[in-house]
Write a protein that holds these residues in place. Structure first.
Motif, mmCIF file in Angstrom:
data_model
loop_
_atom_site.group_PDB
_atom_site.id
_atom_site.type_symbol
_atom_site.label_atom_id
_atom_site.label_comp_id
_atom_site.label_asym_id
_atom_site.label_seq_id
_atom_site.Cartn_x
_atom_site.Cartn_y
_atom_site.Cartn_z
ATOM 1 N N UNK A 65 -9.796 1.730 13.019
ATOM 2 C CA UNK A 65 -8.781 1.486 11.997
ATOM 3 C C UNK A 65 -7.473 1.143 12.701
ATOM 4 N N UNK A 66 -7.012 -0.084 12.481
ATOM 5 C CA UNK A 66 -5.793 -0.571 13.124
ATOM 6 C C UNK A 66 -4.604 -0.388 12.186
ATOM 7 N N UNK A 67 -3.405 -0.291 12.754
ATOM 8 C CA UNK A 67 -2.175 -0.150 11.983
ATOM 9 C C UNK A 67 -1.340 -1.408 12.181
ATOM 10 N N UNK A 68 -0.956 -2.036 11.078
ATOM 11 C CA UNK A 68 -0.116 -3.236 11.110
ATOM 12 C C UNK A 68 1.218 -2.876 10.472
ATOM 13 N N UNK A 69 2.295 -3.046 11.218
ATOM 14 C CA UNK A 69 3.619 -2.628 10.755
ATOM 15 C C UNK A 69 4.507 -3.819 10.430
ATOM 16 N N UNK A 70 5.377 -3.632 9.461
ATOM 17 C CA UNK A 70 6.389 -4.632 9.119
ATOM 18 C C UNK A 70 7.548 -4.510 10.090
ATOM 19 N N UNK A 71 8.229 -5.634 10.394
ATOM 20 C CA UNK A 71 9.387 -5.552 11.271
ATOM 21 C C UNK A 71 10.563 -4.825 10.628
ATOM 22 N N UNK A 72 10.696 -4.904 9.308
ATOM 23 C CA UNK A 72 11.759 -4.211 8.583
ATOM 24 C C UNK A 72 11.182 -3.626 7.311
ATOM 25 N N UNK A 73 11.870 -2.658 6.767
ATOM 26 C CA UNK A 73 11.411 -2.052 5.522
ATOM 27 C C UNK A 73 12.197 -2.602 4.344
ATOM 28 N N UNK A 74 11.479 -2.886 3.283
ATOM 29 C CA UNK A 74 12.080 -3.301 2.027
ATOM 30 C C UNK A 74 11.292 -2.622 0.910
ATOM 31 N N UNK A 133 -17.185 -9.174 13.840
ATOM 32 C CA UNK A 133 -16.970 -7.749 13.646
ATOM 33 C C UNK A 133 -16.252 -7.517 12.320
ATOM 34 N N UNK A 134 -16.428 -6.343 11.778
ATOM 35 C CA UNK A 134 -15.717 -5.942 10.577
ATOM 36 C C UNK A 134 -14.536 -5.093 11.011
ATOM 37 N N UNK A 135 -13.376 -5.402 10.475
ATOM 38 C CA UNK A 135 -12.139 -4.725 10.853
ATOM 39 C C UNK A 135 -11.586 -3.988 9.640
ATOM 40 N N UNK A 136 -11.144 -2.756 9.847
ATOM 41 C CA UNK A 136 -10.416 -2.007 8.829
ATOM 42 C C UNK A 136 -9.004 -1.830 9.355
ATOM 43 N N UNK A 137 -8.025 -2.191 8.512
ATOM 44 C CA UNK A 137 -6.632 -2.061 8.918
ATOM 45 C C UNK A 137 -5.818 -1.357 7.845
ATOM 46 N N UNK A 138 -4.847 -0.596 8.302
ATOM 47 C CA UNK A 138 -3.828 -0.044 7.430
ATOM 48 C C UNK A 138 -2.629 -0.972 7.568
ATOM 49 N N UNK A 139 -2.283 -1.656 6.495
ATOM 50 C CA UNK A 139 -1.168 -2.598 6.540
ATOM 51 C C UNK A 139 0.023 -1.956 5.855
ATOM 52 N N UNK A 140 1.125 -1.902 6.565
ATOM 53 C CA UNK A 140 2.384 -1.399 6.051
ATOM 54 C C UNK A 140 2.725 -2.185 4.780
ATOM 55 N N UNK A 141 2.934 -1.499 3.674
ATOM 56 C CA UNK A 141 3.268 -2.158 2.404
ATOM 57 C C UNK A 141 4.464 -3.090 2.593
ATOM 58 N N UNK A 142 5.397 -2.707 3.432
ATOM 59 C CA UNK A 142 6.597 -3.516 3.662
ATOM 60 C C UNK A 142 6.294 -4.819 4.390
ATOM 61 N N UNK A 143 5.103 -4.944 4.969
ATOM 62 C CA UNK A 143 4.726 -6.159 5.702
ATOM 63 C C UNK A 143 4.168 -7.234 4.778
ATOM 64 N N UNK A 144 3.907 -6.887 3.525
ATOM 65 C CA UNK A 144 3.244 -7.805 2.604
ATOM 66 C C UNK A 144 4.275 -8.634 1.845
ATOM 67 N N UNK A 145 4.096 -9.950 1.944
ATOM 68 C CA UNK A 145 4.958 -10.857 1.203
ATOM 69 C C UNK A 145 4.402 -11.129 -0.176
ATOM 70 N N UNK A 146 3.120 -11.495 -0.246
ATOM 71 C CA UNK A 146 2.474 -11.753 -1.534
ATOM 72 C C UNK A 146 0.970 -11.539 -1.398
#
Length: 154
Positions: A65-74, A133-146
Motif C-alpha cells: 500500500x503506497x501513500x501519495x501526498x499532495x504538495x499543499x493542502x486545500x 501488478x496490482x497496486x493499492x494506494x492511499x491518495x491524499x484527498x488534497x492531491x485530487x483535482x477531479x
C-alpha cells in the motif's frame, strides 16, 4: 518502505518527530529510527500511529500500500466522494508530478474506500521488469483535482 510512509504521514499531519513521540510516549529518537528504517514500531504503537494518521493498521504496515501526498493542502467537500466506493474512476491530480508517482498508462482506478483524508484506490500497472501488478494506494484527498466515473467495478 514503512519508514518513508511514517515520515510522509507525520508531515501530512503537520507534526514534528517530537510531537509524535510525545503522543505515543516514546523518544524522538525512536520516531527517527522508525522513519529511517532502523526498526519498526511494536504492534501497540503501530495501532496508535494508524489512529493518529486516520487510516487502518493494514494500510499503515502493508508494503504493497503506497501513500501519495499532495504538495499543499486545500479543504475538500467529501460528501460526494463517499459515493465513489466501488466505482471505476479517472482521477486527475492537483499537481502534474503526482501522475508520475501514481503511475502512467490507463488512469482508471477502482475506489476501494474514502475517508476524510484518504482515497484508497486499486489499479493495474506494469512494473520496471515489465510485469503486470496490482497496486493499492492511499491518495491524499488534497492531491485530487477531479474525478470522473467510468463505471462500476465488477
Amino acid at each position: 518502505m514503512l519508514g518513508e510512509k511514517l515520515m510522509r504521514l507525520r508531515r501530512k499531519q503537520g507534526l514534528s518527530q517530537q510531537e509524535v513521540a510525545d503522543l505515543l510516549g516514546v523518544t524522538r529518537q525512536t520516531i527517527s529510527n522508525w522513519e529511517c528504517g532502523q526498526g519498526s514500531p511494536a504492534l501497540d504503537k503501530a495501532a496508535e500511529l494508524a489512529r493518529l494518521y486516520h487510516l487502518g493498521l493494514d494500510d499503515l504496515v502493508a508494503n504493497e500500500v503506497e501513500v501519495v501526498m499532495a504538495p499543499e493542502s486545500a479543504p475538500k467537500d467529501l460528501h460526494v466522494a463517499r459515493t465513489l466506493v466501488g466505482k471505476i474512476c479517472r482521477i486527475s491530480f492537483t499537481d502534474d508530478m503526482l501522475m508520475v508517482v501514481v503511475g502512467s498508462g490507463d488512469p482508471r482506478m477502482t475506489v476501494l474506500d474514502v475517508s476524510d483524508q484518504w482515497l484508497r484506490v486499486e489499479y493495474g500497472r506494469t512494473n520496471a521488469m515489465l510485469k503486470k501488478e496490482t497496486v493499492v494506494q492511499l491518495i491524499d484527498i488534497d492531491a485530487i483535482g477531479s474525478i470522473r466515473i467510468c463505471g462500476d467495478a465488477s
